[in-house]
Scaffold this active site. Structure first.
Site, PDB file in Angstrom:
ATOM      1  N   ASN A 181       0.778  -1.266  -0.216  1.00 30.54           N
ATOM      2  CA  ASN A 181      -0.034  -0.081   0.153  1.00 30.54           C
ATOM      3  C   ASN A 181       0.663   1.208  -0.119  1.00 30.54           C
ATOM      4  OD1 ASN A 181      -2.069   1.652   0.061  1.00 30.54           O
ATOM      5  ND2 ASN A 181      -2.731   1.118   2.146  1.00 30.54           N
ATOM      6  N   HIS A 218     -14.005  -5.409  12.068  1.00 33.53           N
ATOM      7  CA  HIS A 218     -13.711  -4.020  12.474  1.00 33.53           C
ATOM      8  C   HIS A 218     -14.948  -3.214  12.919  1.00 33.53           C
ATOM      9  CE1 HIS A 218      -9.640  -3.704   9.958  1.00 33.53           C
ATOM     10  NE2 HIS A 218      -9.575  -4.582  10.929  1.00 33.53           N
ATOM     11  N   ARG A 276     -12.731  -5.915  16.481  1.00 33.61           N
ATOM     12  CA  ARG A 276     -11.814  -5.008  16.989  1.00 33.61           C
ATOM     13  C   ARG A 276     -12.383  -3.467  17.082  1.00 33.61           C
ATOM     14  NH1 ARG A 276      -7.288  -2.575  12.855  1.00 33.61           N
ATOM     15  NH2 ARG A 276      -9.280  -1.168  12.188  1.00 33.61           N
ATOM     16  N   TYR A 333      -6.257   7.043  13.141  1.00 31.29           N
ATOM     17  CA  TYR A 333      -6.356   5.665  12.449  1.00 31.29           C
ATOM     18  C   TYR A 333      -7.643   4.669  12.600  1.00 31.29           C
ATOM     19  CZ  TYR A 333      -6.112   0.891  11.394  1.00 31.29           C
ATOM     20  OH  TYR A 333      -6.562  -0.393  10.887  1.00 31.29           O
ATOM     21  N   ASP A 387      -6.007  -1.882  18.019  1.00 30.27           N
ATOM     22  CA  ASP A 387      -4.812  -1.712  17.452  1.00 30.27           C
ATOM     23  C   ASP A 387      -4.387  -0.155  17.702  1.00 30.27           C
ATOM     24  OD1 ASP A 387      -4.188  -1.791  13.596  1.00 30.27           O
ATOM     25  OD2 ASP A 387      -2.882  -1.230  15.455  1.00 30.27           O
ATOM     26  N   HIS A 428      -1.747   0.780  16.812  1.00 28.17           N
ATOM     27  CA  HIS A 428      -0.999   1.267  15.476  1.00 28.17           C
ATOM     28  C   HIS A 428       0.389   2.072  15.511  1.00 28.17           C
ATOM     29  CE1 HIS A 428      -1.588   2.371  11.051  1.00 28.17           C
ATOM     30  NE2 HIS A 428      -2.248   1.223  11.127  1.00 28.17           N
ATOM     31  N   GLU A 430      -2.760  -4.564  19.843  1.00 30.68           N
ATOM     32  CA  GLU A 430      -1.779  -4.683  18.555  1.00 30.68           C
ATOM     33  C   GLU A 430      -0.922  -3.565  18.311  1.00 30.68           C
ATOM     34  OE1 GLU A 430      -2.511  -4.420  13.699  1.00 30.68           O
ATOM     35  OE2 GLU A 430      -4.201  -4.962  14.985  1.00 30.68           O
ATOM     36  N   GLU A 444       2.596  -6.956  11.493  1.00 30.12           N
ATOM     37  CA  GLU A 444       2.185  -6.562   9.918  1.00 30.12           C
ATOM     38  C   GLU A 444       3.369  -5.780   9.143  1.00 30.12           C
ATOM     39  OE1 GLU A 444      -0.668  -2.513  10.156  1.00 30.12           O
ATOM     40  OE2 GLU A 444      -1.545  -4.214  11.404  1.00 30.12           O
ATOM     41  N   ARG A 467       1.592 -11.214  13.356  1.00 32.45           N
ATOM     42  CA  ARG A 467       0.567 -10.787  12.459  1.00 32.45           C
ATOM     43  C   ARG A 467       1.006 -10.582  11.059  1.00 32.45           C
ATOM     44  NH1 ARG A 467      -3.774  -8.769  12.420  1.00 32.45           N
ATOM     45  NH2 ARG A 467      -3.486  -6.826  11.722  1.00 32.45           N
ATOM     46  N   HIS A 486      -2.382 -10.421   9.074  1.00 35.80           N
ATOM     47  CA  HIS A 486      -2.831  -9.119   8.820  1.00 35.80           C
ATOM     48  C   HIS A 486      -3.982  -9.209   7.700  1.00 35.80           C
ATOM     49  CE1 HIS A 486      -1.629  -4.885   7.341  1.00 35.80           C
ATOM     50  NE2 HIS A 486      -2.943  -4.762   8.059  1.00 35.80           N
ATOM     51  N   ASP A 518      -6.386  -3.158   2.464  1.00 37.61           N
ATOM     52  CA  ASP A 518      -5.056  -2.962   1.216  1.00 37.61           C
ATOM     53  C   ASP A 518      -4.485  -4.348   1.011  1.00 37.61           C
ATOM     54  OD1 ASP A 518      -4.393  -1.060   3.782  1.00 37.61           O
ATOM     55  OD2 ASP A 518      -3.093  -2.788   3.091  1.00 37.61           O
ATOM     56  N   GLU A 521      -7.928 -11.544  10.951  1.00 36.99           N
ATOM     57  CA  GLU A 521      -8.478 -10.053  10.403  1.00 36.99           C
ATOM     58  C   GLU A 521      -9.603 -10.125   9.205  1.00 36.99           C
ATOM     59  OE1 GLU A 521      -7.427  -5.464  10.237  1.00 36.99           O
ATOM     60  OE2 GLU A 521      -5.744  -7.063  10.000  1.00 36.99           O
ATOM     61  N   TRP A 577       2.373   6.987  12.348  1.00 39.71           N
ATOM     62  CA  TRP A 577       1.212   6.779  11.892  1.00 39.71           C
ATOM     63  C   TRP A 577       0.530   5.519  12.196  1.00 39.71           C
ATOM     64  CZ3 TRP A 577      -1.597   3.704   8.244  1.00 39.71           C
ATOM     65  CH2 TRP A 577      -3.145   4.133   8.234  1.00 39.71           C
TER      66      TRP A 577
HETATM   67  C1  CS2 Z   1      -3.962  -1.726  10.031  1.00 39.98           C
HETATM   68  C2  CS2 Z   1      -3.921  -1.817   8.584  1.00 39.98           C
HETATM   69  O1  CS2 Z   1      -5.390  -3.532   9.916  1.00 39.98           O
HETATM   70  C3  CS2 Z   1      -4.595  -2.998  10.439  1.00 39.98           C
HETATM   71  O2  CS2 Z   1      -4.350  -3.779  11.487  1.00 39.98           O
HETATM   72  O3  CS2 Z   1      -2.908  -1.538  10.865  1.00 39.98           O
HETATM   73  O4  CS2 Z   1      -5.207  -1.140   8.608  1.00 39.98           O
HETATM   74  C4  CS2 Z   1      -2.744  -0.973   8.390  1.00 39.98           C
HETATM   75  O5  CS2 Z   1      -3.108   0.435   8.634  1.00 39.98           O
HETATM   76  C5  CS2 Z   1      -2.838  -0.628   6.975  1.00 39.98           C
HETATM   77  O6  CS2 Z   1      -2.561  -1.989   6.154  1.00 39.98           O
HETATM   78  C6  CS2 Z   1      -1.749   0.099   6.129  1.00 39.98           C
HETATM   79  O7  CS2 Z   1      -1.568  -0.073   4.810  1.00 39.98           O
HETATM   80 MG    MG Z   2      -2.638  -3.179  12.593  1.00 36.59          MG
END
Ligand code: CS2
Ligand code: MG
Length: 405
Positions: free
Chosen positions: A37, A122, A147, A159, A212, A214, A238, A264, A285, A314, A318, A341, A405
């Site tokens: 991505n 999600h 989640r 996020y 998450d 993040h 996460e 991820e 993950r 993961h 994307d 997920e 991020w």
């Molecule tokens: C995230 C993702 O799903 C998740 O756990 O961390 O959505 C992540 O932000 C994206 O794959 C980034 O491209």
């Molecule tokens: Mg994640």
């Protein structure tokens, strides 16, 4: 049998996807996902300029040797571009081997270890109530794990929640640039405990909750969050802190028993080894697309099983449906499978391009028994939805400091 041609096809049915198609001189073909991505075209160039030329004429059955050839042969090992390229070729070769054998790939891995694959959905909300309503929707669909990501009062977007924007393309506006988001750890701490407290009050302890972070907290902040989350009995927290600094998980582990998940952004077993070996995480993950394919993920799963660390691949929007298919075969086989997920099978355009027989019922996904990976790619349909440059957001603290991020 020899590899006759390898195509690299980019499409954008809602997200950009890079799909590799390996075609043999006997007509059998396999597909793989190479989507990274925000850096898609770098992988396309790596594949077309460097990988494809040295695979034409090779025997597609030599999956392991081709994996080692591309990993060790490059000299400049690891990294997201290299590993996404190897991953796509690897998935396609497993697809071909399954088709030659007339068996689904999971049978080649050792068969089923369970009836179905447990998924987590999600729930992303613009407020705590909105998030909990989304949790209710997933519970009504039969999901046993959700989640929770909620907007943070005082921050425009964060996020998982896009404000009034429908997707990242809209978020980044006309001239594609990384959208800039604000982050405040204090505002986050002021809202996250409330979110989990209200969620447990409304849904009790039957449903599993995940969250998450993040990678937005420092090690000691993550430790504090982990402690605060203990009473809410999360399945896992996460990316509690940045993935590169693996020592931070020693700090977190010292302070909390909240289960930890990471991986991820990891590309090889070397990124996971110390965290797994030192029992600093509970779920790994890594995604097949970003960590070198089925061959690599099987090795990571086997290694993790020695330490009772489970796989929780993961599965963000994307990652293409081909990656989801690869995960299904690994998840149904792996003795140490934890949870997958799941964000749906994409929009109608995506379903027009990627066709498969995987089914989801009551929060569980069930295998397609088709030979190979069990997913087909419609090249003509893909050509209808050309690539669109897009960037992931960057995050800044309120004083303008560039953050994670
Ligand atoms: C995230 C993702 O799903 C998740 O756990 O961390 O959505 C992540 O932000 C994206 O794959 C980034 O491209
Ligand atoms: Mg994640």
């Amino acid at each position: 049998m020899k590899i006759k041609e390898i195509k690299v096809i980019v499409c954008s049915p809602g997200r950009n996807f890079v799909t590799v198609k390996v075609i043999t001189d006997e007509g059998t073909y396999g597909i793989g996902d190479a989507t990274l991505n925000g850096r898609e075209m770098a992988v396309v160039a790596y594949l077309e300029e460097h990988v494809v030329p040295c695979l034409i004429g090779r025997d597609p059955n030599e999956i392991e040797d081709i994996w080692q050839y591309l990993y060790k042969g490059v000299y400049w090992r690891k990294g997201p571009i290299t590993m996404a390229s190897i991953a796509a070729i690897d998935m396609a070769l497993w697809d071909i081997k399954g088709k030659i054998a007339g068996l689904p790939v999971y049978q080649l891995l050792g068969g089923k270890s369970r009836r179905g694959v447990t998924l987590y959905a999600h729930a992303n909300g613009e407020s705590i109530n909105d998030t909990l309503d989304k949790v209710q929707e997933h519970i009504d669909q039969g999901f046993k794990a959700v989640r929770l990501q909620s907007a943070i009062p005082g921050l425009k977007v964060t996020y998982g929640v896009l404000g009034d924007k429908k997707d990242y393309f809209e978020l980044q506006g006309n001239r594609p640039l990384p959208p800039e988001e604000e982050w405040s750890t204090q505002k986050y701490f002021n809202s996250i405990v409330d979110l989990m407290r209200q969620a447990r009050a409304r849904f009790g302890n039957e449903v599993e909750f995940l969250h998450d972070v993040h990678s937005r907290l420092t090690p000691i902040e993550s430790a504090r969050l982990g402690k605060l989350m203990e009473e809410f009995n999360l399945l896992f927290l996460e990316d509690a802190s940045i993935a590169e600094n693996q020592d931070s998980y020693k700090v977190i582990r010292q302070h909390t028993t909240t289960p930890l998940a990471i991986g991820e952004t990891y590309n090889t077993i070397w990124d996971c080894k110390d965290l797994i070996q030192n029992q600093l995480i509970d779920y790994i993950r890594v995604a097949a697309t970003h960590a070198g394919g089925i061959t690599a993920l099987r090795r990571i799963a086997d290694f993790a099983s020695i330490y009772n660390v489970k796989i929780a691949p993961h599965g963000a929007p994307d990652l293409s449906p081909v990656c989801f298919a690869a995960h299904m075969h690994l998840n149904i086989w792996a003795p140490n499978f934890g949870i997958q997920e799941f964000v749906g099978f994409g929009n109608d355009k995506s379903k027009e391009i990627f066709k498969h027989n995987f089914t989801v019922e009551n929060g569980m996904a069930y295998m397609s028994e088709a030979p190979g990976l069990g997913i087909e790619f419609d090249e003509e349909a893909a050509l209808k939805y050309p690539y669109k440059r897009s960037y992931l957001p960057v995050s800044r603290l309120e004083d303008g400091t560039l953050w994670n991020w």
